[in-house]
Design an enzyme around this catalytic site. Sequence first.
Site, PDB file in Angstrom:
ATOM      1  N   ASP A 441       0.798  -1.221   0.000  1.00  0.00           N
ATOM      2  CA  ASP A 441       0.000   0.000   0.000  1.00  0.00           C
ATOM      3  C   ASP A 441       0.827   1.265   0.000  1.00  0.00           C
ATOM      4  OD1 ASP A 441      -2.338  -1.454   0.059  1.00  0.00           O
ATOM      5  OD2 ASP A 441      -2.102  -1.766   2.210  1.00  0.00           O
ATOM      6  N   GLU A 464      14.641  -1.963  -4.250  1.00  0.00           N
ATOM      7  CA  GLU A 464      15.576  -1.048  -3.605  1.00  0.00           C
ATOM      8  C   GLU A 464      16.327  -0.306  -4.700  1.00  0.00           C
ATOM      9  OE1 GLU A 464      15.621  -0.734  -0.326  1.00  0.00           O
ATOM     10  OE2 GLU A 464      14.210  -2.371   0.040  1.00  0.00           O
ATOM     11  N   CYS A 701      11.479  -3.405   7.122  1.00  0.00           N
ATOM     12  CA  CYS A 701      10.161  -3.763   6.594  1.00  0.00           C
ATOM     13  C   CYS A 701       9.048  -2.999   7.301  1.00  0.00           C
ATOM     14  CB  CYS A 701       9.897  -5.256   6.762  1.00  0.00           C
ATOM     15  SG  CYS A 701      11.196  -6.304   6.120  1.00  0.00           S
TER      16      CYS A 701
END
Lengths: 719, 719
Positions: A441, A464, A701
Amino acid sequence: MGKCLGKLFDGGASGEPKPPPPKQKPAVKARTIRLTRGASRSEVIVVGQYLAVDLSNIASDDAVSYEITPYPKDDVIVSMKDERPRATGNVAAGGMDSALAKKMVVYVYARSHSVEKDDKLVTFEFSDANGRPAGQAELSLTAYFLSLDVDCDRDGVVEVNNPHKGTWEWGPRGHGAVLLVNNDNDDFEGTFDPDNKNSRIDGPLDIKDMSPMVVRMRGPPKLPAEYSIRLSTPPECAERMGVFCLQPDVIKNDRRLEDLSNMLNEFLTKPTEEAPDIGLNHVEMRDLMGNLIEEKEKDEQPKGEDTPLKSENHVMGPDSGNVVELDYRVDLRDNTATYEFAVEGLHYPDTMFDGQVSITLTLQRGRGSPIYEDTVVFQVAPWIMTPNTLPPLEAFVCEMEGGENLSFIQELQEVTSAAGVPLVIVPQVVNRGDRWMQGKDFGYVTRFSRTEEPNSLDSFGNLEVSPPVTANGKKYPLGRILIGSTSPTNQYGRRMMKVVRSFLKAQRVQSPVELYSDWLAVGHIDEFMTFIPARGGKGFRLLLASPDACYAYLGWLQSQGHGNVPLFEGKERYGFSAAVTVDQLLQDSKLREENQVFQDDIDWNRDKLKRELGLTEGDIIDIPALFKDEEGKGAGSFFPDMVNMIVLGRHLGIPKPFGPIVDGACALESYVKSLLQPLGLSCNFIDDWSSYHLMMGEVHCGTNTLRKPFNYKWWHVEP
Amino acid sequence: MGKCLGKLFDGGASGEPKPPPPKQKPAVKARTIRLTRGASRSEVIVVGQYLAVDLSNIASDDAVSYEITPYPKDDVIVSMKDERPRATGNVAAGGMDSALAKKMVVYVYARSHSVEKDDKLVTFEFSDANGRPAGQAELSLTAYFLSLDVDCDRDGVVEVNNPHKGTWEWGPRGHGAVLLVNNDNDDFEGTFDPDNKNSRIDGPLDIKDMSPMVVRMRGPPKLPAEYSIRLSTPPECAERMGVFCLQPDVIKNDRRLEDLSNMLNEFLTKPTEEAPDIGLNHVEMRDLMGNLIEEKEKDEQPKGEDTPLKSENHVMGPDSGNVVELDYRVDLRDNTATYEFAVEGLHYPDTMFDGQVSITLTLQRGRGSPIYEDTVVFQVAPWIMTPNTLPPLEAFVCEMEGGENLSFIQELQEVTSAAGVPLVIVPQVVNRGDRWMQGKDFGYVTRFSRTEEPNSLDSFGNLEVSPPVTANGKKYPLGRILIGSTSPTNQYGRRMMKVVRSFLKAQRVQSPVELYSDWLAVGHIDEFMTFIPARGGKGFRLLLASPDACYAYLGWLQSQGHGNVPLFEGKERYGFSAAVTVDQLLQDSKLREENQVFQDDIDWNRDKLKRELGLTEGDIIDIPALFKDEEGKGAGSFFPDMVNMIVLGRHLGIPKPFGPIVDGACALESYVKSLLQPLGLSCNFIDDWSSYHLMMGEVHCGTNTLRKPFNYKWWHVEP
């Protein structure tokens, strides 16, 4: 002077030195018009445009010389050559052996706009050998200045008629206007839709995300009756940008739409075989009807405070079509008009879209071909990721239900506070109860696929970006995007969806590298790597999770007599104590064998990263880590995975490993400090054991960081 | 020598001159492996590959020097640097202050393959200050030679390990292998499906349209048990090419497929909640099941003469997947194997596909990361059009029902015969009764759209190509594609479908130009323009239909006293005589006004063609033509439209205009001859009045021409 005299058949009037050969330049946009013997033609000309006046039908067969009289002398320039004409024309003409073969074309150019209709006159007079008239014609000119302008050297100024405005070029010596994708949400309080999902101007803040575009006009108070001025864009471009007009009253209603509306009514009320053929197929008809109905609905809406004014709508865009007619209306005090527009990008570059959109200003006569076109090109800015080496502006973390991650947030806050970075604690309601800030999201682009279902590898923790690097002779001044994928020979493995991979590739400026992360259960590259800013070398280091380094260090601890010191003391896993001594860990041959294979997997990535980012061993630091097989689903971290850290400048928030306590301190922490502190970094260990680690994630995370954008301009990236 | 000796901590062993700084070259594909103190590791190495051997865990803390012993001495090379190693290594090592910080990595390289397992040995021995052992390890190497090769300099030879094989570069100094789209039909007698619609080799003729690819292997008779060799291609590439194996018995059955088949059976027979998790989502599962069912069906088919042998199927391709395992099986006489493959393109470049496909040969251990990869890249050849200036090879015309166009064919045959070009008369049954050879059924590419319905502008008469040109400083050695479209400001006009336009653009090498043809009722650019080869100038001329030239010429005829001569004598239109005198035609002011607008439309195209193709007036010839308004649907030709000709070298087949007879000859024909014959052209006028003209087409629309392809190689086109 003011006249242009010449003899037919002679090679040209002159001992004048030849002009130097023209440099490569865009072909002159000449417009052919034809004159008829004895007739006067009234014509519109645009300043800067060349009229290629075809005289082949004027002279009678006995004509041998001609005289061209421009008036006023310095305002209209006539030349025989298709180049920027000088004040007096070069004289040269083709053979007259056949009345039709003679191709006498002169170029007429207006240097300034008219103040009234037909105020510039050019006469063409042919004479026979005895000086008697042998054909003549007149050209009455009304000159307008028209220009569609954008900021094509990106200095904030919308130049008039910049010669580069119609093309776009990458690189430090390139040029071209830039369009941002207006995907923030400037009316946040009103709606959660980002601005590119509606077609209204969301107040003054919205305008500044847009690119200015200006239509400039000068000339007599009126355009001749059959002429019109339009802005248009190819239909596919109208799907990808929106154009607002800041003086909306200059937008004319589309009269064609009204005409067609009447025809459509006729069409819809008659049986098919009697319907008039209006030159539209069924698809066009359906689209047109859709537009009409929508227009009608808009008109019928009450113009209350909650209803966007018509003026606030796109004049061109996905719902507004690709053509709009402008009113020609100059200020009578100085015969000029300036119409301002604001343009917003609606889509990032993608496979189907290289990011370039064009808009054309057209002067048109009747239904026919345009008589003047002025085109500008924009490049939509790519979606750019910011590497860990860029200064942090804000850090984000989600609040979990029941304060589950409260102590985590407190420890994180100490790091953000030391780093001087505001920590934004995102309330549950916004985050839909997801603890993973690197999850699906977050971020502002969503790609869907009709044929593929998203999998864990489509998350942002699997995406990344490296610091700026040079590899294989190629510079990547904005770094390279890194994505995790399956092994190339695994037909059934997880890969990031092709739409996502294609999207990332289409941004061009951070050319992606595919790594191998499918060996991990979750499958994200941030489980085995991160970048940190660092003193010396290239200004950064790549940190890699390393089972090998972990075993070597534990072996050294054992050799120093610490074999019976426990790791993970006081921590639980599945309701049992997680504690295990150094000796026990080193004796677990199954775990060691598994980690040898995981080390090979990491080494494959290490080798690829060295190649694709131009790194050497000196740029890499091995951080002790152990993985364990998660019941055949792949590797998960055995203890908090230290590379999964948050990087806030020189302040690192590292998952606390709960290693063996030696000399009153965690030996793993001490070891990592010994590696990173000499590089100018501050190591802060955060307990994420229960809040994230046991759920197969870590600090990185669970957080996200907004960073200062690159100073480097993306358009300087070499193609 | 054969030994590599060094002292730790010293700066490097040498007064040796420094090597010159390395030139830009691809990064070495080193593979990291790690050794453990006291242990011997057996490892596979591929000739040409570097092993980056990590020694950091071997030496004990008191080690100060090392000795590396490669054997045999010239066959295995050891170096301290990540460059092509010399026979003796450079000596340099990092600090030993921490047992883990020391990063001792040496590079090992095998110069030739092994003949038996573990026949190359490298030993690493550390010593302390007193020369006593301080850690050692052994590396047993088995070296294989593996190479995946293609003809990447396009000389017909598949070189071994060409350094450029993994990249593709456009331009005269470029390189890279080429793939043809196999879209002819070499088994024409058996089926009408072109070869790229089936996955079988259609006999030896089919092979020659394919590109060769070779896998070369050398080494010991066996690969170690856990190793495998695979060919793979990204899933999206497998959709766009097909790979055949010419020694199909070397293709291993996919064992993973069999394993999964068993798991699937289990899965399908158990209730959902009990099904084993095999790491596949529902989409992957469905695809896999589809594959399995198809495999099963193939196996169950009787192997009769009509059934393609399994050996004739693609080993990789749309129906065969993107991974295949190869048997490692060298000839025991010389320890080598050579496997041959044939690769065909299945799709031309398109919006979603830049035409590049890659294939990778992988040596893999177990399920894990590849330990060696060798990649080749192909560029699929673009779809290229041939301009009228290229020599004709064959001409085509359709036979109409009841011999309707018999006399047309006879007249055409005279031209093709003079040109020495075979005329292929296509029987009705193949052509589905369509008289238009430039129609939708000709050509070998079809593009469909889900959202647009094709219109008249999608026909091939609306798709032409210029001769080679240079415009605005850019060379177009294969010319530029020209397509007709609506006016840019007409939101509802006809345009060629976006999928077609995008397809044409994606071919890159003949960058398309959009012209304005929507003013015509049929709307094809071949109604107002064509190119002919010609003496002098650029070697060609652009012919443009010209109402202006027609009126000028008719006016001249009138002035010469031919005003009462009829045109179109003896011809009928809608059952009435079409005859009209020169005077009558000149007096028709409605027709003249219409043609003035049509002339403006043509002039718009003239100006654009001059700009986009770098043409001057001297490159253009105006051919008399008149158009008439077709009841509001746009322009149609008023008499046979001479530019709609067939061009067969210097022989032109021109629609017979039926102009006024002056001095016993058609004055329009004489005039056109006077323009074209001096350029070395032979003008042949063909009566197409009733067979094509009245149906709104002419000679060009009714024929097609196969031309000699360009000598110029498309891959030399600059990017």
